[in-house]
Design a protein around this motif. Structure first.
Motif, PDB file in Angstrom:
ATOM      1  N   ASN A  27       7.440  51.811  69.090  1.00 17.99           N
ATOM      2  CA  ASN A  27       7.649  52.319  67.823  1.00 17.99           C
ATOM      3  C   ASN A  27       8.925  52.901  66.975  1.00 17.99           C
ATOM      4  O   ASN A  27       8.387  52.030  66.470  1.00 17.99           O
ATOM      5  CB  ASN A  27       6.338  53.710  68.290  1.00 17.99           C
ATOM      6  N   VAL A  28       9.580  52.898  67.694  1.00 18.60           N
ATOM      7  CA  VAL A  28      10.835  53.620  67.657  1.00 18.60           C
ATOM      8  C   VAL A  28      11.857  52.229  66.632  1.00 18.60           C
ATOM      9  O   VAL A  28      12.140  52.075  65.665  1.00 18.60           O
ATOM     10  CB  VAL A  28      11.930  53.939  68.468  1.00 18.60           C
ATOM     11  N   ILE A  29      11.067  51.047  67.567  1.00 20.79           N
ATOM     12  CA  ILE A  29      11.517  49.782  67.153  1.00 20.79           C
ATOM     13  C   ILE A  29      10.854  49.016  66.189  1.00 20.79           C
ATOM     14  O   ILE A  29      11.265  48.867  65.085  1.00 20.79           O
ATOM     15  CB  ILE A  29      11.744  48.437  68.552  1.00 20.79           C
ATOM     16  N   ALA A  30       9.590  49.009  66.000  1.00 23.82           N
ATOM     17  CA  ALA A  30       8.848  48.684  65.171  1.00 23.82           C
ATOM     18  C   ALA A  30       8.969  49.215  63.793  1.00 23.82           C
ATOM     19  O   ALA A  30       9.448  48.729  62.524  1.00 23.82           O
ATOM     20  CB  ALA A  30       7.856  48.797  64.872  1.00 23.82           C
ATOM     21  N   ARG A  31       9.883  50.586  63.675  1.00 26.24           N
ATOM     22  CA  ARG A  31      10.095  52.026  63.146  1.00 26.24           C
ATOM     23  C   ARG A  31      10.971  51.110  61.985  1.00 26.24           C
ATOM     24  O   ARG A  31      12.074  51.511  60.958  1.00 26.24           O
ATOM     25  CB  ARG A  31      10.201  53.117  63.046  1.00 26.24           C
ATOM     26  N   ARG A  32      12.014  50.030  62.551  1.00 29.32           N
ATOM     27  CA  ARG A  32      13.648  49.637  62.517  1.00 29.32           C
ATOM     28  C   ARG A  32      14.463  50.966  62.771  1.00 29.32           C
ATOM     29  O   ARG A  32      15.574  51.061  61.918  1.00 29.32           O
ATOM     30  CB  ARG A  32      13.379  48.830  60.696  1.00 29.32           C
ATOM     31  N   LYS A  33      14.570  52.126  63.445  1.00 29.61           N
ATOM     32  CA  LYS A  33      15.478  52.612  63.661  1.00 29.61           C
ATOM     33  C   LYS A  33      15.824  52.453  64.685  1.00 29.61           C
ATOM     34  O   LYS A  33      16.114  52.762  66.038  1.00 29.61           O
ATOM     35  CB  LYS A  33      15.118  54.319  64.373  1.00 29.61           C
ATOM     36  N   VAL A  34      16.851  51.386  65.092  1.00 30.64           N
ATOM     37  CA  VAL A  34      17.019  50.820  65.764  1.00 30.64           C
ATOM     38  C   VAL A  34      18.737  51.769  66.248  1.00 30.64           C
ATOM     39  O   VAL A  34      19.032  51.675  68.414  1.00 30.64           O
ATOM     40  CB  VAL A  34      18.287  49.258  65.830  1.00 30.64           C
ATOM     41  N   TRP A  35      19.204  52.475  65.794  1.00 31.16           N
ATOM     42  CA  TRP A  35      20.111  53.240  66.241  1.00 31.16           C
ATOM     43  C   TRP A  35      20.427  54.068  67.723  1.00 31.16           C
ATOM     44  O   TRP A  35      20.670  54.232  67.904  1.00 31.16           O
ATOM     45  CB  TRP A  35      21.017  53.921  64.918  1.00 31.16           C
ATOM     46  N   PRO A  36      18.828  54.655  67.476  1.00 27.50           N
ATOM     47  CA  PRO A  36      18.781  55.829  68.685  1.00 27.50           C
ATOM     48  C   PRO A  36      19.274  54.666  70.151  1.00 27.50           C
ATOM     49  O   PRO A  36      19.734  55.773  71.073  1.00 27.50           O
ATOM     50  CB  PRO A  36      17.653  56.233  68.418  1.00 27.50           C
ATOM     51  N   LEU A  37      18.027  53.494  69.781  1.00 28.69           N
ATOM     52  CA  LEU A  37      18.623  52.691  70.995  1.00 28.69           C
ATOM     53  C   LEU A  37      19.388  52.348  71.759  1.00 28.69           C
ATOM     54  O   LEU A  37      20.434  52.428  72.645  1.00 28.69           O
ATOM     55  CB  LEU A  37      16.983  51.913  70.881  1.00 28.69           C
ATOM     56  N   LEU A  38      20.432  52.027  70.664  1.00 26.28           N
ATOM     57  CA  LEU A  38      22.105  51.506  70.357  1.00 26.28           C
ATOM     58  C   LEU A  38      22.219  52.779  70.811  1.00 26.28           C
ATOM     59  O   LEU A  38      23.458  52.087  71.818  1.00 26.28           O
ATOM     60  CB  LEU A  38      22.345  51.057  68.847  1.00 26.28           C
ATOM     61  N   LEU A  39      22.554  54.063  70.583  1.00 19.79           N
ATOM     62  CA  LEU A  39      23.489  54.922  70.708  1.00 19.79           C
ATOM     63  C   LEU A  39      23.269  55.700  72.177  1.00 19.79           C
ATOM     64  O   LEU A  39      23.612  55.149  72.783  1.00 19.79           O
ATOM     65  CB  LEU A  39      22.900  55.916  69.847  1.00 19.79           C
ATOM     66  N   LEU A  40      21.731  55.087  72.494  1.00 17.85           N
ATOM     67  CA  LEU A  40      21.700  55.736  74.232  1.00 17.85           C
ATOM     68  C   LEU A  40      22.281  54.016  74.777  1.00 17.85           C
ATOM     69  O   LEU A  40      22.978  54.384  76.103  1.00 17.85           O
ATOM     70  CB  LEU A  40      20.232  55.603  73.979  1.00 17.85           C
ATOM     71  N   ALA A  41      22.357  52.847  74.880  1.00 17.46           N
ATOM     72  CA  ALA A  41      22.308  51.717  75.556  1.00 17.46           C
ATOM     73  C   ALA A  41      23.812  51.852  75.013  1.00 17.46           C
ATOM     74  O   ALA A  41      24.694  51.936  76.641  1.00 17.46           O
ATOM     75  CB  ALA A  41      22.077  50.793  74.599  1.00 17.46           C
ATOM     76  N   SER A  42      24.567  51.979  74.494  1.00 18.29           N
ATOM     77  CA  SER A  42      26.072  52.605  74.269  1.00 18.29           C
ATOM     78  C   SER A  42      26.655  53.077  75.258  1.00 18.29           C
ATOM     79  O   SER A  42      27.765  53.277  76.126  1.00 18.29           O
ATOM     80  CB  SER A  42      26.386  52.734  72.780  1.00 18.29           C
TER      81      SER A  42
END
Length: 111
Positions: A80-95
């Motif tokens: 759902n986060v990816i589908a909403r195009r809010k990728v920044w939280p995932l990128l922040l956690l991965a980083s």
């Protein structure tokens, strides 16, 4: 077992392992100090510093496994986060994860 009950048991298990990792880390740092003769002779519940370190390590491995399982069980949220195009939280956690791993595994050890 229902999926919700399984999620709850995974979450409770993660909490218990977090407490074990934290408590054994504090035990080794503050109570089983490496002081005189490298901490030789100091024991807690008949286990020395290195044996508690092994418990700490395996509890941490179990915690990492449960975190991966937790992420898998909550994959719908991530989708759902990816589908909403809010990728920044995932990128922040991965980083953050990559940065922490790099810090502890890639930086040289000195004497």
């Amino acid at each position: 077992m229902k999926k919700k009950d399984f999620r709850v048991s995974v979450d409770v298990s993660m909490f218990i392992l977090i407490c074990v990792v934290f408590a054994t880390g504090l035990l080794m740092h503050y109570r089983l100090v490496p002081g005189y003769q490298g901490g030789r002779g100091l024991k807690f519940l008949e286990l020395n510093r290195h044996e508690w370190g092994g418990i700490n390590l395996w509890a941490a491995y179990g915690l990492v496994a449960l975190v991966c399982l937790h992420l898998g069980l909550n994959a719908a949220f991530l989708k759902n986060v990816i589908a909403r195009r809010k990728v920044w939280p995932l990128l922040l956690l991965a980083s953050a994860a990559i940065g922490i791993l790099y810090f502890f595994l890639a930086i040289p050890i000195s004497h």
